[in-house]
Design a protein around this motif. Sequence first.
Motif, short mmCIF file in Angstrom:
data_model
loop_
_atom_site.label_atom_id
_atom_site.label_comp_id
_atom_site.label_asym_id
_atom_site.label_seq_id
_atom_site.Cartn_x
_atom_site.Cartn_y
_atom_site.Cartn_z
N LEU A 141 -15.01 4.98 -4.74
CA LEU A 141 -15.11 6.08 -5.71
C LEU A 141 -14.10 5.87 -6.82
O LEU A 141 -13.44 4.85 -6.89
N GLN A 142 -14.00 6.87 -7.69
CA GLN A 142 -13.14 6.68 -8.86
C GLN A 142 -11.70 6.35 -8.49
O GLN A 142 -11.18 5.37 -8.94
N SER A 143 -11.04 7.16 -7.67
CA SER A 143 -9.73 6.71 -7.15
C SER A 143 -9.30 7.51 -5.94
O SER A 143 -9.58 8.69 -5.81
N TRP A 144 -8.61 6.81 -5.06
CA TRP A 144 -8.16 7.38 -3.80
C TRP A 144 -6.82 8.06 -4.06
O TRP A 144 -5.82 7.42 -4.36
N ARG A 145 -6.79 9.38 -3.98
CA ARG A 145 -5.56 10.09 -4.34
C ARG A 145 -4.78 10.63 -3.13
O ARG A 145 -3.68 11.11 -3.28
N ASP A 146 -5.39 10.56 -1.93
CA ASP A 146 -4.73 11.13 -0.76
C ASP A 146 -3.84 10.11 -0.07
O ASP A 146 -3.70 8.99 -0.51
N HIS A 147 -3.27 10.54 1.02
CA HIS A 147 -2.52 9.65 1.91
C HIS A 147 -1.36 8.93 1.23
O HIS A 147 -1.04 7.80 1.58
N GLY A 148 -0.72 9.60 0.26
CA GLY A 148 0.40 8.99 -0.47
C GLY A 148 1.53 8.51 0.42
O GLY A 148 2.25 7.57 0.08
N LYS A 149 1.69 9.15 1.58
CA LYS A 149 2.81 8.77 2.46
C LYS A 149 2.49 7.59 3.36
O LYS A 149 3.37 7.03 4.00
N TRP A 150 1.20 7.27 3.46
CA TRP A 150 0.82 6.14 4.32
C TRP A 150 1.20 4.83 3.66
O TRP A 150 1.25 4.72 2.45
N ARG A 151 1.40 3.82 4.52
CA ARG A 151 1.63 2.49 3.97
C ARG A 151 0.29 1.76 3.94
O ARG A 151 -0.61 2.07 4.72
N VAL A 152 0.19 0.78 3.01
CA VAL A 152 -1.09 0.12 2.75
C VAL A 152 -1.72 -0.45 4.03
O VAL A 152 -2.87 -0.12 4.38
N ALA B 203 -7.31 -10.52 0.78
CA ALA B 203 -8.51 -10.66 -0.05
C ALA B 203 -8.45 -9.80 -1.31
O ALA B 203 -8.99 -10.16 -2.35
N VAL B 204 -7.77 -8.66 -1.23
CA VAL B 204 -7.67 -7.79 -2.42
C VAL B 204 -6.34 -7.99 -3.16
O VAL B 204 -6.01 -7.24 -4.08
N GLY B 205 -5.58 -9.00 -2.73
CA GLY B 205 -4.34 -9.34 -3.46
C GLY B 205 -3.22 -8.34 -3.28
O GLY B 205 -2.43 -8.11 -4.20
N LEU B 206 -3.10 -7.75 -2.07
CA LEU B 206 -2.05 -6.75 -1.86
C LEU B 206 -1.02 -7.20 -0.81
O LEU B 206 -0.22 -6.38 -0.36
N THR B 207 -1.03 -8.48 -0.46
CA THR B 207 -0.13 -8.94 0.61
C THR B 207 1.31 -8.53 0.36
O THR B 207 1.98 -8.01 1.25
N GLU B 208 1.77 -8.74 -0.87
CA GLU B 208 3.18 -8.41 -1.18
C GLU B 208 3.47 -6.92 -1.06
O GLU B 208 4.63 -6.52 -0.97
N HIS B 209 2.42 -6.11 -1.13
CA HIS B 209 2.64 -4.66 -1.15
C HIS B 209 2.17 -3.98 0.14
O HIS B 209 2.12 -2.76 0.21
N ALA B 210 1.84 -4.81 1.16
CA ALA B 210 1.22 -4.27 2.37
C ALA B 210 2.10 -3.24 3.07
O ALA B 210 1.59 -2.31 3.70
N GLY B 211 3.43 -3.38 2.95
CA GLY B 211 4.32 -2.46 3.64
C GLY B 211 4.73 -1.26 2.80
O GLY B 211 5.52 -0.43 3.24
N LYS B 212 4.20 -1.17 1.58
CA LYS B 212 4.63 -0.09 0.68
C LYS B 212 3.88 1.21 0.93
O LYS B 212 2.71 1.19 1.33
N ARG C 176 -6.95 -1.69 -6.27
CA ARG C 176 -7.23 -2.75 -5.29
C ARG C 176 -7.35 -2.14 -3.89
O ARG C 176 -8.18 -2.55 -3.09
N LEU C 177 -6.49 -1.14 -3.64
CA LEU C 177 -6.56 -0.46 -2.34
C LEU C 177 -7.89 0.30 -2.22
O LEU C 177 -8.51 0.30 -1.15
N ASP C 178 -8.31 0.94 -3.32
CA ASP C 178 -9.62 1.63 -3.30
C ASP C 178 -10.72 0.66 -2.86
O ASP C 178 -11.59 1.00 -2.06
N VAL C 179 -10.66 -0.55 -3.42
CA VAL C 179 -11.68 -1.55 -3.09
C VAL C 179 -11.56 -1.93 -1.62
O VAL C 179 -12.56 -2.01 -0.90
#
Length: 298
Positions: free
Chosen positions: A85-96, A127-136, A148-151
Amino acid sequence: MSAEVAVDVDGLRMRYGTNDVLRDVTFRAHHGEVLALLGPNGAGKSTTIEILEGFRMRSAGRVEVLGTDPARGTEHWRARLGVVLQSWRDHGKWRVRELLAHLGSYYARYSTDLIRRPWETDELVAAVGLTEHAGKKIRTLSGGQRRRLDVAIGIVGRPEVLFLDEPAAGLDPVARHEFHGLVRDLAARGRTTVLLTTHDLDEAEKLADRIVILDAGRIVADGTAAELARRMAGEDRVRWTRDGQEFVHRVPDSTRFVHDLFRRHGEAIENLEVRRATLEDTYLALVRRAESGNGAAR
Ligand SMILES: Nc1ncnc2c1ncn2[C@@H]1O[C@H](COP(=O)(O)OP(=O)(O)OP(=O)(O)O)[C@@H](O)[C@H]1O
């Protein structure tokens, strides 16, 4: 419906009150095909996608996605679809990584011998290029990283049909390029059928095997980018000067035209410039034609 057809839409109509927003929309998408729904604001792109996803009930017409009427889709059917969808706005406290593993666990019961569900989390993150940010934490991601997370959320269940609404909005050119690679790969290797909506002609041209142009609820054209451009014959523009005088011609076959031009005038031709009809020319001409009431050009 043939086994090769993943999405089959026939005579689809949608009416809000007295307002017809989809009128007799008919198209098909095959397994492994990337199809772009292209059109101006309010054309009916999102409405079409929402009906196919089963989020909205149509007024009339026949619709099948993976052989099922979306209005009667079961959980099992839904698990075979992906939606971005347009953008995922929930779960701000979760890590990727945590969120993707959590959402993925839902799909495990829908795993088959052919399609292993869910997508392994670290592989998906890569695959979505988020390896460096996986723990954020998600709320600390930039807009493009969030996209990228939405995808990733849309494809965690390895969908057979993937719906993308304005997928590359907010991505920088590098991220967009990588995203296009990912979608092409899903379609080519995973045989995923991808239906995306876009206003972006360049994106439609680069990404889609086929483009369906919607305008005011009607399909005004359906074909590959090259077919659509060819359909607007007479659009190549050839410009040159001869004896100091400038000439501009619009011709259907610029190669033949230029050949004849040189045969007749040889070295007297200077400053030759050929501009091929682009998808943008085609799109603008079709939308103008449809709006002036001259109907469909299918
Ligand atoms: N819930 C609703 N009730 C009434 N009219 C609606 C509703 N949702 C959409 N519409 C109308 O349906 C038409 C098609 O809207 P839709 O969102 O499908 O277009 P779109 O092609 O996706 O446009 P955009 O590119 O602006 O997102 C518009 O005229 C819109 O105003």
